[in-house]
Design a protein around this motif. Sequence first.
Motif, PDB file in Angstrom:
ATOM      1  N   SER A   1      -0.032   4.277  -1.030  1.00 20.58           N
ATOM      2  CA  SER A   1      -0.803   5.463  -0.669  1.00 20.58           C
ATOM      3  C   SER A   1      -1.977   5.010   0.195  1.00 20.58           C
ATOM      4  O   SER A   1      -2.243   3.813   0.303  1.00 20.58           O
ATOM      5  CB  SER A   1      -1.289   6.200  -1.920  1.00 20.58           C
ATOM      6  OG  SER A   1      -2.188   5.402  -2.658  1.00 20.58           O
ATOM      7  N   ARG A   2      -2.656   5.951   0.793  1.00 23.55           N
ATOM      8  CA  ARG A   2      -3.767   5.606   1.683  1.00 23.55           C
ATOM      9  C   ARG A   2      -4.939   5.008   0.905  1.00 23.55           C
ATOM     10  O   ARG A   2      -5.413   5.611  -0.048  1.00 23.55           O
ATOM     11  CB  ARG A   2      -4.265   6.849   2.407  1.00 23.55           C
ATOM     12  CG  ARG A   2      -3.309   7.365   3.425  1.00 23.55           C
ATOM     13  CD  ARG A   2      -3.865   8.621   4.061  1.00 23.55           C
ATOM     14  NE  ARG A   2      -2.953   9.046   5.107  1.00 23.55           N
ATOM     15  CZ  ARG A   2      -3.339   9.565   6.249  1.00 23.55           C
ATOM     16  NH1 ARG A   2      -4.610   9.764   6.482  1.00 23.55           N
ATOM     17  NH2 ARG A   2      -2.454   9.911   7.150  1.00 23.55           N
ATOM     18  N   PRO A   3      -5.407   3.854   1.329  1.00 23.79           N
ATOM     19  CA  PRO A   3      -6.620   3.298   0.706  1.00 23.79           C
ATOM     20  C   PRO A   3      -7.822   4.199   0.986  1.00 23.79           C
ATOM     21  O   PRO A   3      -7.884   4.855   2.023  1.00 23.79           O
ATOM     22  CB  PRO A   3      -6.794   1.953   1.409  1.00 23.79           C
ATOM     23  CG  PRO A   3      -5.460   1.631   1.971  1.00 23.79           C
ATOM     24  CD  PRO A   3      -4.824   2.942   2.294  1.00 23.79           C
TER      25      PRO A   3
ATOM     26  N   PHE B   1      -5.863   3.338  11.680  1.00 21.54           N
ATOM     27  CA  PHE B   1      -5.332   2.825  10.433  1.00 21.54           C
ATOM     28  C   PHE B   1      -5.033   4.017   9.519  1.00 21.54           C
ATOM     29  O   PHE B   1      -5.580   5.087   9.668  1.00 21.54           O
ATOM     30  CB  PHE B   1      -6.348   1.898   9.745  1.00 21.54           C
ATOM     31  CG  PHE B   1      -6.742   0.731  10.601  1.00 21.54           C
ATOM     32  CD1 PHE B   1      -5.971  -0.411  10.640  1.00 21.54           C
ATOM     33  CD2 PHE B   1      -7.888   0.791  11.379  1.00 21.54           C
ATOM     34  CE1 PHE B   1      -6.331  -1.479  11.438  1.00 21.54           C
ATOM     35  CE2 PHE B   1      -8.261  -0.272  12.180  1.00 21.54           C
ATOM     36  CZ  PHE B   1      -7.481  -1.410  12.208  1.00 21.54           C
ATOM     37  N   ILE B   2      -4.157   3.814   8.577  1.00 21.64           N
ATOM     38  CA  ILE B   2      -3.820   4.892   7.646  1.00 21.64           C
ATOM     39  C   ILE B   2      -4.759   4.780   6.460  1.00 21.64           C
ATOM     40  O   ILE B   2      -4.475   4.101   5.479  1.00 21.64           O
ATOM     41  CB  ILE B   2      -2.337   4.791   7.227  1.00 21.64           C
ATOM     42  CG1 ILE B   2      -1.458   4.854   8.459  1.00 21.64           C
ATOM     43  CG2 ILE B   2      -1.992   5.889   6.246  1.00 21.64           C
ATOM     44  CD1 ILE B   2       0.003   4.596   8.183  1.00 21.64           C
ATOM     45  N   LEU B   3      -5.910   5.436   6.579  1.00 20.30           N
ATOM     46  CA  LEU B   3      -6.960   5.339   5.577  1.00 20.30           C
ATOM     47  C   LEU B   3      -7.564   6.710   5.303  1.00 20.30           C
ATOM     48  O   LEU B   3      -7.593   7.570   6.182  1.00 20.30           O
ATOM     49  CB  LEU B   3      -8.096   4.426   6.069  1.00 20.30           C
ATOM     50  CG  LEU B   3      -7.744   3.019   6.517  1.00 20.30           C
ATOM     51  CD1 LEU B   3      -8.921   2.394   7.251  1.00 20.30           C
ATOM     52  CD2 LEU B   3      -7.359   2.178   5.329  1.00 20.30           C
ATOM     53  N   ASN B   4      -8.049   6.920   4.104  1.00 18.54           N
ATOM     54  CA  ASN B   4      -8.910   8.063   3.794  1.00 18.54           C
ATOM     55  C   ASN B   4     -10.334   7.552   3.902  1.00 18.54           C
ATOM     56  O   ASN B   4     -10.735   6.690   3.128  1.00 18.54           O
ATOM     57  CB  ASN B   4      -8.656   8.584   2.381  1.00 18.54           C
ATOM     58  CG  ASN B   4      -7.334   9.293   2.268  1.00 18.54           C
ATOM     59  OD1 ASN B   4      -6.905   9.978   3.183  1.00 18.54           O
ATOM     60  ND2 ASN B   4      -6.674   9.133   1.137  1.00 18.54           N
TER      61      ASN B   4
ATOM     62  N   PRO C   1      -5.994   5.825  -4.942  1.00 20.75           N
ATOM     63  CA  PRO C   1      -5.640   5.066  -3.743  1.00 20.75           C
ATOM     64  C   PRO C   1      -4.945   3.752  -4.082  1.00 20.75           C
ATOM     65  O   PRO C   1      -5.020   3.266  -5.203  1.00 20.75           O
ATOM     66  CB  PRO C   1      -7.002   4.796  -3.100  1.00 20.75           C
ATOM     67  CG  PRO C   1      -7.944   4.743  -4.257  1.00 20.75           C
ATOM     68  CD  PRO C   1      -7.413   5.756  -5.249  1.00 20.75           C
ATOM     69  N   SER C   2      -4.267   3.197  -3.087  1.00 16.54           N
ATOM     70  CA  SER C   2      -3.657   1.881  -3.241  1.00 16.54           C
ATOM     71  C   SER C   2      -4.697   0.774  -3.196  1.00 16.54           C
ATOM     72  O   SER C   2      -4.446  -0.336  -3.638  1.00 16.54           O
ATOM     73  CB  SER C   2      -2.637   1.626  -2.131  1.00 16.54           C
ATOM     74  OG  SER C   2      -1.469   2.379  -2.358  1.00 16.54           O
TER      75      SER C   2
ATOM     76  N   LEU D   1       0.858  -1.174   0.000  1.00 15.34           N
ATOM     77  CA  LEU D   1       0.000   0.000   0.000  1.00 15.34           C
ATOM     78  C   LEU D   1       0.900   1.231   0.000  1.00 15.34           C
ATOM     79  O   LEU D   1       1.438   1.629   1.020  1.00 15.34           O
ATOM     80  CB  LEU D   1      -0.928  -0.010   1.216  1.00 15.34           C
ATOM     81  CG  LEU D   1      -1.934  -1.155   1.255  1.00 15.34           C
ATOM     82  CD1 LEU D   1      -2.745  -1.125   2.542  1.00 15.34           C
ATOM     83  CD2 LEU D   1      -2.848  -1.116   0.049  1.00 15.34           C
TER      84      LEU D   1
END
Length: 131
Positions: free
Chosen positions: A19-21, A49-52, A78-79, A17
């Motif tokens: 970039s941010r999913p 979590f590292i998410l948008n 996004p990833s 990942l």
Amino acid sequence: GFCSGCSAQDSEWFYPLLSRPFVFIMYNSYGRPGAEAERDNLKKALPHFILNVEFRENPTESEMVSVLRDTMQTTDMPSALIVVIMMHGTKGAVKAKDKYVNINTILLEMNHKKLTGKPKVCLHISPLFPY
């Protein structure tokens, strides 16, 4: 295990990942007592979590589709894409604010060429999903 001794960097079992999913959580609060509590619990848990993350309350059919289409128009892809649908439904469809939406409509929007080769997850959470 299925990947004994391997690391994320060298395994076909892992997807990097970079970039941010994006996570879209679409839910109906009408007719679902507890929907706000579900939303609030997710809002507390997801920042870890590292998410948008975007929440859409009581979306119409067109809003459910357009949020995915609009995402595909952005230049920063996004990833991964995760769509969580917390709505009542019937086999193969979910109840948007105005009418039922075929799950395949959502899946087709998720299968955009900009997301080729990237993980895509669609979860439908409903207390009454008859199968």
